[in-house]
Scaffold this motif. Sequence first.
Motif, PDB file in Angstrom:
ATOM      1  N   ALA A 170       0.833  -1.211   0.000  1.00  0.00           N
ATOM      2  CA  ALA A 170       0.000   0.000   0.000  1.00  0.00           C
ATOM      3  C   ALA A 170       0.862   1.253   0.000  1.00  0.00           C
ATOM      4  CB  ALA A 170      -0.930  -0.008   1.211  1.00  0.00           C
ATOM      5  N   PHE A 171       1.979   1.205   0.720  1.00  0.00           N
ATOM      6  CA  PHE A 171       2.867   2.368   0.735  1.00  0.00           C
ATOM      7  C   PHE A 171       3.520   2.574  -0.632  1.00  0.00           C
ATOM      8  CE2 PHE A 171       7.141   4.183   1.548  1.00  0.00           C
ATOM      9  CZ  PHE A 171       6.718   5.458   1.885  1.00  0.00           C
ATOM     10  N   ALA A 172       3.970   1.485  -1.250  1.00  0.00           N
ATOM     11  CA  ALA A 172       4.556   1.589  -2.587  1.00  0.00           C
ATOM     12  C   ALA A 172       3.538   2.157  -3.569  1.00  0.00           C
ATOM     13  CB  ALA A 172       5.052   0.217  -3.047  1.00  0.00           C
ATOM     14  N   ARG A 173       2.301   1.734  -3.436  1.00  0.00           N
ATOM     15  CA  ARG A 173       1.256   2.273  -4.306  1.00  0.00           C
ATOM     16  C   ARG A 173       1.056   3.764  -4.056  1.00  0.00           C
ATOM     17  NH1 ARG A 173      -5.136   0.487  -4.275  1.00  0.00           N
ATOM     18  NH2 ARG A 173      -5.818   1.999  -5.854  1.00  0.00           N
ATOM     19  N   SER A 174       1.135   4.179  -2.809  1.00  0.00           N
ATOM     20  CA  SER A 174       0.949   5.601  -2.498  1.00  0.00           C
ATOM     21  C   SER A 174       2.035   6.452  -3.156  1.00  0.00           C
ATOM     22  CB  SER A 174       0.945   5.828  -0.981  1.00  0.00           C
ATOM     23  OG  SER A 174       2.248   5.733  -0.433  1.00  0.00           O
ATOM     24  N   LEU A 175       3.262   5.942  -3.218  1.00  0.00           N
ATOM     25  CA  LEU A 175       4.338   6.689  -3.868  1.00  0.00           C
ATOM     26  C   LEU A 175       4.097   6.779  -5.366  1.00  0.00           C
ATOM     27  CD1 LEU A 175       7.500   5.387  -1.972  1.00  0.00           C
ATOM     28  CD2 LEU A 175       6.031   7.346  -1.434  1.00  0.00           C
ATOM     29  N   ARG A 176       3.592   5.690  -5.953  1.00  0.00           N
ATOM     30  CA  ARG A 176       3.269   5.706  -7.384  1.00  0.00           C
ATOM     31  C   ARG A 176       2.148   6.694  -7.675  1.00  0.00           C
ATOM     32  NH1 ARG A 176      -1.328   4.926 -10.043  1.00  0.00           N
ATOM     33  NH2 ARG A 176      -1.768   2.993  -8.913  1.00  0.00           N
ATOM     34  N   VAL A 177       1.112   6.688  -6.838  1.00  0.00           N
ATOM     35  CA  VAL A 177       0.010   7.635  -7.018  1.00  0.00           C
ATOM     36  C   VAL A 177       0.515   9.065  -6.886  1.00  0.00           C
ATOM     37  CG1 VAL A 177      -2.127   8.499  -5.962  1.00  0.00           C
ATOM     38  CG2 VAL A 177      -1.822   6.041  -6.334  1.00  0.00           C
ATOM     39  N   ARG A 178       1.384   9.306  -5.917  1.00  0.00           N
ATOM     40  CA  ARG A 178       1.915  10.660  -5.747  1.00  0.00           C
ATOM     41  C   ARG A 178       2.714  11.093  -6.976  1.00  0.00           C
ATOM     42  NH1 ARG A 178       5.944  12.083  -0.849  1.00  0.00           N
ATOM     43  NH2 ARG A 178       7.176  10.566  -2.013  1.00  0.00           N
ATOM     44  N   ASP A 179       3.525  10.200  -7.519  1.00  0.00           N
ATOM     45  CA  ASP A 179       4.264  10.528  -8.739  1.00  0.00           C
ATOM     46  C   ASP A 179       3.313  10.870  -9.880  1.00  0.00           C
ATOM     47  OD1 ASP A 179       6.755  10.206  -7.585  1.00  0.00           O
ATOM     48  OD2 ASP A 179       7.026   8.143  -8.318  1.00  0.00           O
ATOM     49  N   ASP A 180       2.244  10.082 -10.011  1.00  0.00           N
ATOM     50  CA  ASP A 180       1.267  10.345 -11.071  1.00  0.00           C
ATOM     51  C   ASP A 180       0.591  11.701 -10.885  1.00  0.00           C
ATOM     52  OD1 ASP A 180       1.855   7.948 -12.268  1.00  0.00           O
ATOM     53  OD2 ASP A 180       0.028   6.916 -11.608  1.00  0.00           O
ATOM     54  N   LEU A 181       0.159  11.987  -9.662  1.00  0.00           N
ATOM     55  CA  LEU A 181      -0.504  13.266  -9.409  1.00  0.00           C
ATOM     56  C   LEU A 181       0.460  14.427  -9.621  1.00  0.00           C
ATOM     57  CD1 LEU A 181      -2.669  12.484  -6.245  1.00  0.00           C
ATOM     58  CD2 LEU A 181      -3.320  12.408  -8.659  1.00  0.00           C
ATOM     59  N   ASP A 182       1.708  14.234  -9.236  1.00  0.00           N
ATOM     60  CA  ASP A 182       2.719  15.259  -9.449  1.00  0.00           C
ATOM     61  C   ASP A 182       2.853  15.564 -10.946  1.00  0.00           C
ATOM     62  OD1 ASP A 182       5.270  16.517  -7.810  1.00  0.00           O
ATOM     63  OD2 ASP A 182       5.757  16.090  -9.894  1.00  0.00           O
ATOM     64  N   GLU A 183       2.931  14.516 -11.749  1.00  0.00           N
ATOM     65  CA  GLU A 183       3.056  14.705 -13.199  1.00  0.00           C
ATOM     66  C   GLU A 183       1.833  15.417 -13.765  1.00  0.00           C
ATOM     67  OE1 GLU A 183       3.206  12.046 -17.282  1.00  0.00           O
ATOM     68  OE2 GLU A 183       4.028  11.171 -15.444  1.00  0.00           O
TER      69      GLU A 183
END
Length: 201
Positions: free
Chosen positions: A64-77
């Motif tokens: 879940a934490f790894a997914r949160s980092l991926r989501v944050r990268d996506d939202l950042d982009e």
Amino acid sequence: MGGNLALDFINTRSGPPVGPPDDDVLTGYPELVAWAAYAGALREPEAAALRRLSRDDPDGAHAAFARSLRVRDDLDEVFRAVAADQDPSTSVLARLRDDEADALGHARLDRGRTFGWTWRDDQTLARPLRPVVHAAVQLLTTGALNRIKGCRGCRFLFNDESKNRSRRWCSMDDCGTSEKMRRYVAARRAKPRPLVHPDER
């Protein structure tokens, strides 16, 4: 500071406006839960339940934490592209669509003054992400995109809610003041010094 839950989530990384971040609030699943509680995405009983669940399922918490980092990268982009008046990639928008579908699949409609989505019954480790993803999609689909801006002093993004849309800083007390001081010092250095006659020394 960001004026929107999704932008605040992006702003869990800090640093200069250009280049890689130099600090990160999210260093593990417990920090994700702590941030979500602080930001109002979780109530404290929900946060406590997720802490217990993460201790019982460390592998699930790591995923879940790894997914949160991926989501944050996506939202950042996505939101950096919007702030620059550019189009995000179709692949990142497709992932955001899928994340929103997943979020709404765990939500329920509750009535307050109006009906709205809530995640009070969601007892899964991905719970902190769901209101973040939903806030991002709501901002993209119903917000004024020309109000989404990047701070001129750091990497933070914000939703400019000022009347004349003139906000330039994440915070005038922090980046705004620092930038004004930098300009003042630069102007003083560039100002020509008066010539002093040798007899006046």
